[in-house]
Motif scaffolding. Structure first.
Motif, mmCIF file in Angstrom:
data_model
loop_
_atom_site.group_PDB
_atom_site.id
_atom_site.type_symbol
_atom_site.label_atom_id
_atom_site.label_comp_id
_atom_site.label_asym_id
_atom_site.label_seq_id
_atom_site.Cartn_x
_atom_site.Cartn_y
_atom_site.Cartn_z
ATOM 1 N N ASP A 42 -89.607 151.270 61.975
ATOM 2 C CA ASP A 42 -90.517 150.540 61.085
ATOM 3 C C ASP A 42 -89.800 150.004 59.851
ATOM 4 O OD1 ASP A 42 -90.173 153.277 60.576
ATOM 5 O OD2 ASP A 42 -92.048 153.472 59.493
ATOM 6 N N LYS A 203 -85.912 163.731 67.952
ATOM 7 C CA LYS A 203 -86.840 162.721 68.468
ATOM 8 C C LYS A 203 -88.091 162.606 67.602
ATOM 9 C CE LYS A 203 -85.260 163.678 73.177
ATOM 10 N NZ LYS A 203 -85.650 163.891 74.589
ATOM 11 N N LEU A 204 -87.950 162.904 66.309
ATOM 12 C CA LEU A 204 -89.104 162.920 65.421
ATOM 13 C C LEU A 204 -89.705 161.536 65.198
ATOM 14 C CD1 LEU A 204 -87.868 165.504 62.758
ATOM 15 C CD2 LEU A 204 -89.311 165.892 64.768
ATOM 16 N N THR A 206 -90.251 159.311 67.598
ATOM 17 C CA THR A 206 -90.790 158.780 68.851
ATOM 18 C C THR A 206 -92.167 158.157 68.675
ATOM 19 O OG1 THR A 206 -89.534 160.388 70.167
ATOM 20 C CG2 THR A 206 -91.453 159.390 71.206
ATOM 21 N N HIS A 207 -93.010 158.791 67.869
ATOM 22 C CA HIS A 207 -94.365 158.273 67.689
ATOM 23 C C HIS A 207 -94.364 156.894 67.031
ATOM 24 C CE1 HIS A 207 -93.465 160.007 63.745
ATOM 25 N NE2 HIS A 207 -94.441 159.271 63.247
ATOM 26 N N LYS A 208 -93.332 156.594 66.222
ATOM 27 C CA LYS A 208 -93.246 155.283 65.591
ATOM 28 C C LYS A 208 -92.966 154.205 66.631
ATOM 29 C CE LYS A 208 -91.589 157.076 61.141
ATOM 30 N NZ LYS A 208 -90.532 156.971 60.107
ATOM 31 N N TYR A 209 -92.065 154.501 67.564
ATOM 32 C CA TYR A 209 -91.791 153.548 68.646
ATOM 33 C C TYR A 209 -93.053 153.300 69.459
ATOM 34 C CZ TYR A 209 -86.691 153.897 67.991
ATOM 35 O OH TYR A 209 -85.428 153.829 67.496
ATOM 36 N N ASP A 210 -93.750 154.382 69.781
ATOM 37 C CA ASP A 210 -94.969 154.252 70.580
ATOM 38 C C ASP A 210 -96.016 153.409 69.851
ATOM 39 O OD1 ASP A 210 -93.783 155.832 72.526
ATOM 40 O OD2 ASP A 210 -94.735 157.681 71.840
ATOM 41 N N ALA A 211 -96.140 153.625 68.539
ATOM 42 C CA ALA A 211 -97.123 152.871 67.754
ATOM 43 C C ALA A 211 -96.771 151.390 67.685
ATOM 44 C CB ALA A 211 -97.234 153.450 66.352
ATOM 45 N N VAL A 216 -88.581 153.766 73.770
ATOM 46 C CA VAL A 216 -87.707 154.739 73.109
ATOM 47 C C VAL A 216 -86.410 154.830 73.914
ATOM 48 C CG1 VAL A 216 -87.451 157.116 72.301
ATOM 49 C CG2 VAL A 216 -89.713 156.038 72.296
ATOM 50 N N ARG A 219 -85.326 158.503 74.989
ATOM 51 C CA ARG A 219 -86.456 159.419 75.197
ATOM 52 C C ARG A 219 -86.060 160.613 76.060
ATOM 53 N NH1 ARG A 219 -92.024 158.744 74.720
ATOM 54 N NH2 ARG A 219 -91.844 156.469 74.521
#
Length: 244
Positions: A42, A203-204, A206-211, A216, A219
């Motif tokens: 981001d 991998k903290l 990962t949720h940003k990539y998903d959003a 990833v 992954r």
């Protein structure tokens, strides 16, 4: 050239991971690299940052000035890549030094040529991220070239700017013994390297990539275990470097 407005992603307070003591950490937007293990996708695009003046940044820092000073800390500018907005970064550092605050620049060094001597004179510490010492691996891992970072490292040594090296350990990518040994030999030849921080891949983000709807890249890559992490730290220690 003085720039009074830049693009800022966010700010936070941290202890122990962004320089000495408790730090006011400013995350600026924009980065020329696309590291496969990046935890902050981001922050990639300059356009996504909030236009912010130097005065606004300093007003925010001033709220925590007494706290971070008492805690032996200061101000760290990270990103993204701070040297993508080098004039903005330089002005914040200048103002921080006027206020008696310790300053740290967190950079990949890829844009090191954009940091003039005045900016570096106002940097008490550089956190230099060396992604890999193998040219091919560096290119695949970041999309960029290694040479500018090494050139920046030698320039910092020539200027006598204290450096903490940050090395992200990614199994299958940055754990090659030969490459780690070569990096250790290079760093041992510099007089300004105070420590080498081996940072285990995580991998903290990962949720940003998903959003963001972005795949990833790593992954399925495992995080390094303690044995591997300690092996790499010990390799740096064998070159006479302090490694954590």
């Amino acid at each position: 050239m003085t720039v009074n407005t830049g693009r800022v992603h966010s700010w936070d307070l941290s202890t122990g991971v962004d320089g000495p003591g408790t730090r006011f950490v400013l995350f600026v937007s924009g980065c020329p690299l696309r590291c496969l293990y990046c935890a902050n996708p981001d922050t990639w695009h300059l356009r996504d940052g909030k236009p912010t003046t130097v005065d606004e940044v300093m007003a925010e820092i001033d709220k925590y000035r007494a706290f971070v000073t008492t805690a032996g800390g200061g101000v760290t500018i990270t990103g993204g890549e701070p040297l993508l907005q080098s004039a903005f970064t330089a002005e914040i550092f200048r103002r921080c030094k006027e206020a008696g605050l310790h300053t740290a620049l967190d950079t990949s060094g890829f844009l090191g040529a954009r940091a003039d001597d005045a900016l570096l004179a106002d940097a008490d510490l550089v956190l230099l991220d060396i992604k890999s010492f193998d040219i091919g691996t560096y290119r695949k891992l970041t999309g960029g070239e290694l040479a500018p970072t090494l050139s920046f490292a030698t320039r910092l040594d020539r200027l006598g700017v204290p450096v903490w090296i940050r090395y992200v350990l990614v199994p299958g990518w940055t754990d090659d013994e030969t490459a780690v040994d070569a990096l250790g030999a290079f760093l041992a030849g510099l007089r300004n390297v105070e420590r080498v921080e081996v940072l285990p891949f995580h991998k903290l983000g990962t949720h940003k990539y998903d959003a963001l709807g972005i795949p990833v890249p790593l992954r399925d890559t495992p995080v390094p275990d303690l044995a591997l992490t300690e092996r790499v730290r010990e390799q740096f220690r064998e070159h006479g470097l302090r490694s954590f």
